[in-house]
Scaffold this motif. Structure first.
Motif, PDB file in Angstrom:
ATOM      1  N   SER A   9     -35.325  -9.154   7.449  1.00 11.96           N
ATOM      2  CA  SER A   9     -34.804  -8.329   6.364  1.00 11.96           C
ATOM      3  C   SER A   9     -35.748  -8.378   5.179  1.00 11.96           C
ATOM      4  O   SER A   9     -36.606  -9.262   5.077  1.00 11.96           O
ATOM      5  N   ASP A  10     -35.581  -7.409   4.282  1.00 11.89           N
ATOM      6  CA  ASP A  10     -36.268  -7.397   2.985  1.00 11.89           C
ATOM      7  C   ASP A  10     -37.772  -7.621   3.116  1.00 11.89           C
ATOM      8  O   ASP A  10     -38.350  -8.469   2.447  1.00 11.89           O
ATOM      9  N   THR A  11     -38.393  -6.826   3.986  1.00 10.07           N
ATOM     10  CA  THR A  11     -39.846  -6.913   4.131  1.00 10.07           C
ATOM     11  C   THR A  11     -40.567  -6.210   2.982  1.00 10.07           C
ATOM     12  O   THR A  11     -41.735  -6.502   2.720  1.00 10.07           O
ATOM     13  N   HIS A  12     -39.904  -5.265   2.344  1.00  8.89           N
ATOM     14  CA  HIS A  12     -40.476  -4.580   1.172  1.00  8.89           C
ATOM     15  C   HIS A  12     -41.915  -4.132   1.406  1.00  8.89           C
ATOM     16  O   HIS A  12     -42.800  -4.332   0.588  1.00  8.89           O
ATOM     17  N   ASP A  34     -34.116  -2.804   3.157  1.00  7.03           N
ATOM     18  CA  ASP A  34     -35.217  -2.939   2.200  1.00  7.03           C
ATOM     19  C   ASP A  34     -36.529  -3.031   2.967  1.00  7.03           C
ATOM     20  O   ASP A  34     -37.266  -4.012   2.906  1.00  7.03           O
ATOM     21  N   HIS A  82     -26.973  -3.796   4.893  1.00  6.99           N
ATOM     22  CA  HIS A  82     -27.910  -4.467   3.979  1.00  6.99           C
ATOM     23  C   HIS A  82     -27.188  -5.409   3.026  1.00  6.99           C
ATOM     24  O   HIS A  82     -27.529  -6.587   2.913  1.00  6.99           O
ATOM     25  N   GLY A 100     -28.598  -8.593   4.560  1.00 10.14           N
ATOM     26  CA  GLY A 100     -29.766  -9.064   3.828  1.00 10.14           C
ATOM     27  C   GLY A 100     -29.499  -9.048   2.332  1.00 10.14           C
ATOM     28  O   GLY A 100     -28.498  -9.542   1.866  1.00 10.14           O
ATOM     29  N   HIS A 103     -32.274 -12.156  -0.245  1.00  6.41           N
ATOM     30  CA  HIS A 103     -33.527 -12.879   0.036  1.00  6.41           C
ATOM     31  C   HIS A 103     -33.281 -14.363   0.328  1.00  6.41           C
ATOM     32  O   HIS A 103     -34.228 -15.141   0.378  1.00  6.41           O
ATOM     33  N   SER A 120     -35.690 -13.293   3.445  1.00 11.31           N
ATOM     34  CA  SER A 120     -36.790 -12.332   3.332  1.00 11.31           C
ATOM     35  C   SER A 120     -38.058 -12.900   3.949  1.00 11.31           C
ATOM     36  O   SER A 120     -38.423 -14.045   3.697  1.00 11.31           O
ATOM     37  N   ARG A 125     -40.296 -13.953  -3.271  1.00 13.46           N
ATOM     38  CA  ARG A 125     -39.624 -13.848  -4.571  1.00 13.46           C
ATOM     39  C   ARG A 125     -39.596 -15.224  -5.216  1.00 13.46           C
ATOM     40  O   ARG A 125     -38.939 -16.143  -4.749  1.00 13.46           O
TER      41      ARG A 125
END
Length: 221
Positions: A9-12, A34, A82, A100, A103, A120, A125
């Motif tokens: 998740s949250d690979t941005h 994300d 999410h 997710g 993070h 994440s 972060r």
């Protein structure tokens, strides 16, 4: 047949080489949102069949993506979203809930079903760990989860001012972001590392409506 499923998740927009090493050899990949770029989904699908949901940072390009996804053909029933706060369905039929957004890795059992946030594995972060999970489903429908910590090889975020000063500066930093000030300029102005400046900017830009207090809470300071 048994399944080996990578849960991320949250690979941005960032697919780390270390993460891809774990993805290779998986039967499926679940991405809890994300994503930030269509190219990430395309790259994941080249590795294994990928199921995704749209996150709050997935904008116009992701309008066709589902906000929730149900996977039922693997011997267990999975519900994926999410942000778990947005769940508005009866969860009784499901064995595992994947989400997710925060993070932060979470794995718990409530009311007979497993809740999993893989954390994440994209841009780091602050000084939070970089994590993902591996879901193993057996032929008899039993399953277990393995937490995977990805080593961080970069420099730690070095805060050059104290937490109270950061709290004091964030309202002004938000105004500077709205003015279009660059990450490096903000870092120099407030005497913080560029990594920390970039993370504050991302928090503000990917969470529409968040105020200074909200950013402080998400920073954990």
């Amino acid at each position: 047949m048994p399944y080996k499923i990578a849960v991320i998740s949250d690979t941005h927009g960032l697919l780390r080489d270390e993460v891809k090493e774990y993805l290779n050899g998986c039967d499926m990949i679940f991405h809890a949102g994300d994503i930030n770029k269509l190219s990430v989904i395309e790259e994941l699908n080249k590795i294994a069949a990928t199921y995704v949901v749209r996150g709050n940072a997935d904008k116009e390009w992701a309008e066709a993506l589902p906000t929730a996804n149900v996977i039922e053909d693997i011997g267990i029933k999975v519900f994926m979203i999410h942000n778990k706060k947005h769940i508005d369905v009866d969860l009784t039929p499901y064995d595992i809930i994947i989400y997710g957004h925060s993070h932060k890795y979470e794995e718990t059992v409530m009311d007979g079903r497993t809740w999993l946030n893989p954390g994440s594995c994209g841009p780091r972060r602050f000084n939070q760990p970089i994590t993902m999970a591996m879901l193993y489903v057996e032929e008899n429908g039993s399953f277990h989860i393995e937490r995977i910590d990805i080593p961080y090889t970069g420099k730690k975020s070095q805060i050059l001012i104290g937490p109270e000063k950061i709290k004091e500066y964030i309202p002004s930093m938000i105004k500077d972001i709205d003015k279009g000030m660059a990450v490096g300029q903000i870092a120099k102005k407030y005497h913080i590392s560029e990594e920390l400046s970039e993370q504050v900017c991302r928090l503000y830009l990917t969470h529409p409506g968040v105020d200074a207090e909200g950013i402080v809470r998400k920073m954990g300071i």
